[in-house]
Design a protein around this motif. Structure first.
Motif, mmCIF file in Angstrom:
data_model
loop_
_atom_site.group_PDB
_atom_site.id
_atom_site.type_symbol
_atom_site.label_atom_id
_atom_site.label_comp_id
_atom_site.label_asym_id
_atom_site.label_seq_id
_atom_site.Cartn_x
_atom_site.Cartn_y
_atom_site.Cartn_z
ATOM 1 N N GLU A 236 2.353 9.237 23.986
ATOM 2 C CA GLU A 236 3.733 9.091 24.445
ATOM 3 C C GLU A 236 4.032 7.702 25.011
ATOM 4 O O GLU A 236 5.111 7.151 24.783
ATOM 5 N N LYS A 237 3.093 7.096 25.745
ATOM 6 C CA LYS A 237 3.336 5.752 26.299
ATOM 7 C C LYS A 237 3.493 4.724 25.185
ATOM 8 O O LYS A 237 4.334 3.833 25.264
ATOM 9 N N PHE A 238 2.675 4.851 24.163
ATOM 10 C CA PHE A 238 2.783 3.957 23.015
ATOM 11 C C PHE A 238 4.142 4.116 22.335
ATOM 12 O O PHE A 238 4.825 3.134 22.030
ATOM 13 N N LEU A 239 4.546 5.358 22.100
ATOM 14 C CA LEU A 239 5.819 5.611 21.435
ATOM 15 C C LEU A 239 6.992 5.099 22.268
ATOM 16 O O LEU A 239 7.969 4.560 21.730
ATOM 17 N N GLU A 240 6.900 5.241 23.572
ATOM 18 C CA GLU A 240 7.954 4.742 24.459
ATOM 19 C C GLU A 240 8.032 3.219 24.385
ATOM 20 O O GLU A 240 9.112 2.637 24.290
ATOM 21 N N ALA A 241 6.885 2.561 24.394
ATOM 22 C CA ALA A 241 6.859 1.096 24.335
ATOM 23 C C ALA A 241 7.301 0.578 22.961
ATOM 24 O O ALA A 241 7.904 -0.492 22.853
ATOM 25 N N LEU A 242 7.003 1.325 21.918
ATOM 26 C CA LEU A 242 7.323 0.907 20.562
ATOM 27 C C LEU A 242 8.816 0.668 20.377
ATOM 28 O O LEU A 242 9.220 -0.210 19.616
ATOM 29 N N GLU B 82 4.655 -4.801 11.427
ATOM 30 C CA GLU B 82 4.519 -3.709 12.393
ATOM 31 C C GLU B 82 5.696 -2.743 12.309
ATOM 32 O O GLU B 82 6.847 -3.165 12.233
ATOM 33 N N LEU B 83 5.385 -1.466 12.334
ATOM 34 C CA LEU B 83 6.428 -0.454 12.437
ATOM 35 C C LEU B 83 6.919 -0.437 13.878
ATOM 36 O O LEU B 83 6.132 -0.222 14.797
ATOM 37 N N ASN B 84 8.176 -0.714 14.088
ATOM 38 C CA ASN B 84 8.719 -0.690 15.458
ATOM 39 C C ASN B 84 9.833 0.347 15.613
ATOM 40 O O ASN B 84 10.648 0.269 16.517
ATOM 41 N N ASP B 85 9.831 1.332 14.737
ATOM 42 C CA ASP B 85 10.772 2.442 14.795
ATOM 43 C C ASP B 85 10.036 3.634 15.412
ATOM 44 O O ASP B 85 9.219 4.296 14.756
ATOM 45 N N ALA B 86 10.297 3.892 16.680
ATOM 46 C CA ALA B 86 9.566 4.935 17.414
ATOM 47 C C ALA B 86 9.767 6.319 16.790
ATOM 48 O O ALA B 86 8.830 7.123 16.747
ATOM 49 N N ALA B 87 10.969 6.608 16.296
ATOM 50 C CA ALA B 87 11.223 7.920 15.696
ATOM 51 C C ALA B 87 10.402 8.103 14.421
ATOM 52 O O ALA B 87 9.813 9.169 14.193
ATOM 53 N N GLU B 88 10.332 7.061 13.599
ATOM 54 C CA GLU B 88 9.531 7.123 12.374
ATOM 55 C C GLU B 88 8.047 7.267 12.705
ATOM 56 O O GLU B 88 7.331 8.051 12.086
ATOM 57 N N GLN B 89 7.583 6.509 13.715
ATOM 58 C CA GLN B 89 6.173 6.601 14.098
ATOM 59 C C GLN B 89 5.849 8.000 14.617
ATOM 60 O O GLN B 89 4.807 8.556 14.307
ATOM 61 N N ARG B 90 6.763 8.593 15.378
ATOM 62 C CA ARG B 90 6.564 9.956 15.884
ATOM 63 C C ARG B 90 6.459 10.943 14.713
ATOM 64 O O ARG B 90 5.611 11.834 14.715
ATOM 65 N N ARG B 91 7.310 10.768 13.698
ATOM 66 C CA ARG B 91 7.248 11.644 12.517
ATOM 67 C C ARG B 91 5.887 11.533 11.826
ATOM 68 O O ARG B 91 5.299 12.525 11.410
ATOM 69 N N ARG B 92 5.372 10.308 11.725
ATOM 70 C CA ARG B 92 4.070 10.105 11.072
ATOM 71 C C ARG B 92 2.949 10.753 11.879
ATOM 72 O O ARG B 92 2.059 11.388 11.313
ATOM 73 N N PHE B 93 2.980 10.562 13.188
ATOM 74 C CA PHE B 93 1.954 11.181 14.028
ATOM 75 C C PHE B 93 2.024 12.709 13.934
ATOM 76 O O PHE B 93 0.999 13.386 13.873
ATOM 77 N N TYR C 270 0.838 -1.200 0.000
ATOM 78 C CA TYR C 270 0.000 0.000 0.000
ATOM 79 C C TYR C 270 0.872 1.249 0.000
ATOM 80 O O TYR C 270 1.976 1.238 0.543
ATOM 81 N N PRO C 271 0.365 2.357 -0.574
ATOM 82 C CA PRO C 271 1.122 3.606 -0.473
ATOM 83 C C PRO C 271 1.416 3.907 0.992
ATOM 84 O O PRO C 271 0.574 3.645 1.862
ATOM 85 N N ALA C 272 2.583 4.416 1.270
ATOM 86 C CA ALA C 272 3.014 4.661 2.652
ATOM 87 C C ALA C 272 1.978 5.444 3.444
ATOM 88 O O ALA C 272 1.726 5.153 4.616
ATOM 89 N N GLU C 273 1.327 6.425 2.808
ATOM 90 C CA GLU C 273 0.356 7.255 3.538
ATOM 91 C C GLU C 273 -0.939 6.519 3.868
ATOM 92 O O GLU C 273 -1.774 7.030 4.602
ATOM 93 N N LYS C 274 -1.112 5.287 3.348
ATOM 94 C CA LYS C 274 -2.304 4.484 3.635
ATOM 95 C C LYS C 274 -1.993 3.318 4.564
ATOM 96 O O LYS C 274 -2.725 2.326 4.593
ATOM 97 N N ALA C 275 -0.920 3.455 5.324
ATOM 98 C CA ALA C 275 -0.533 2.382 6.250
ATOM 99 C C ALA C 275 0.219 2.998 7.429
ATOM 100 O O ALA C 275 1.419 2.810 7.591
ATOM 101 N N SER C 276 -0.494 3.723 8.262
ATOM 102 C CA SER C 276 0.146 4.566 9.278
ATOM 103 C C SER C 276 0.909 3.803 10.354
ATOM 104 O O SER C 276 1.787 4.362 10.990
ATOM 105 N N LEU C 277 0.605 2.533 10.572
ATOM 106 C CA LEU C 277 1.300 1.765 11.609
ATOM 107 C C LEU C 277 2.183 0.662 11.026
ATOM 108 O O LEU C 277 2.747 -0.136 11.775
ATOM 109 N N ALA C 278 2.296 0.611 9.710
ATOM 110 C CA ALA C 278 3.056 -0.452 9.055
ATOM 111 C C ALA C 278 4.471 -0.006 8.712
ATOM 112 O O ALA C 278 4.715 1.169 8.426
#
Length: 198
Positions: free
Chosen positions: A155-161, A125-136, A89-97
């Motif tokens: 923040e708790k989710f990002l910390e656990a990620l 699953e995306l497990n890169d917290a910095a990348e997930q933070r950028r997306r959010f 899927y296009p990157a913008e259509k998979a926010s947690l992948a």
């Protein structure tokens, strides 16, 4: 484990059910005869747009018509003779992948279609917290620009990620499988309580 592993698990599970029901490796659904023999097709979203949609994928994304084209033009065509995994899927259509290492414009996400029916949605699953933070943060900016109130960052989710090992997950609809194997066009026929009965 990646989305590729999950696709293999889906193949094994559905073929196991068919074998247990004695369908002979085929599934009859709404007048279609679906061949469950391997391999099942892996079709990229971009290729699906080229085959079935009235606009190219990039144009659909730019015009906000991606979901419309998917739902009305592409999905009804999928899996009519054989099951199809719609992948990448296009990157913008998979926010947690997780993004695909060989092509970071797409995410390692899939949906499984059998007889025109979506059965499963899964991704690495995306497990890169910095990348997930950028997306959010990008989504937050988009909402603000549209005059909408964004949610606070989780923040708790990002910390656990940051501690999440490489993994993948999917949501396989047991009710959708029941629809397929019972040849039912309506989900209310295969669930114990239809939403309107509650």
């Amino acid at each position: 484990q990646t989305y590729v592993d999950l696709m293999a698990c889906c193949e094994d599970l559905i073929r196991h059910i068919a074998d247990g029901l004695g369908t002979g490796g085929r599934l009859s659904y709404q007048g279609l005869s679906v061949d469950l023999s391997l391999p099942w097709e892996r079709l990229t979203v971009n290729e699906a747009f080229r085959r079935f949609a009235s606009v190219p994928m990039e144009q659909a994304l730019a015009r906000g018509r991606f979901d419309e084209a998917m739902g009305l033009e592409i999905e009804p065509c999928l899996g009519k003779r054989r099951p199809v995994f719609l992948v990448d899927y296009p990157a913008e259509k998979a926010s947690l992948a997780r993004l695909k290492p060989s092509d970071p414009t797409v995410a390692e996400r899939f949906e499984l279609y059998i007889g025109g029916l979506e059965v499963c949605n899964g991704f690495s699953e995306l497990n890169d917290a910095a990348e997930q933070r950028r997306r959010f943060a990008a989504e937050r900016e988009r909402l603000l620009a549209a005059g909408r109130t964004p949610y606070p960052l989780p923040e708790k989710f990002l910390e656990a990620l940051a501690r999440l090992p490489a993994c993948a997950g999917n949501a396989l609809g047991v009710d959708r499988l029941a629809m397929l194997f019972c040849d039912s066009a309506v989900i209310d026929d295969v669930v114990a309580f239809a939403p309107e009965d509650l």
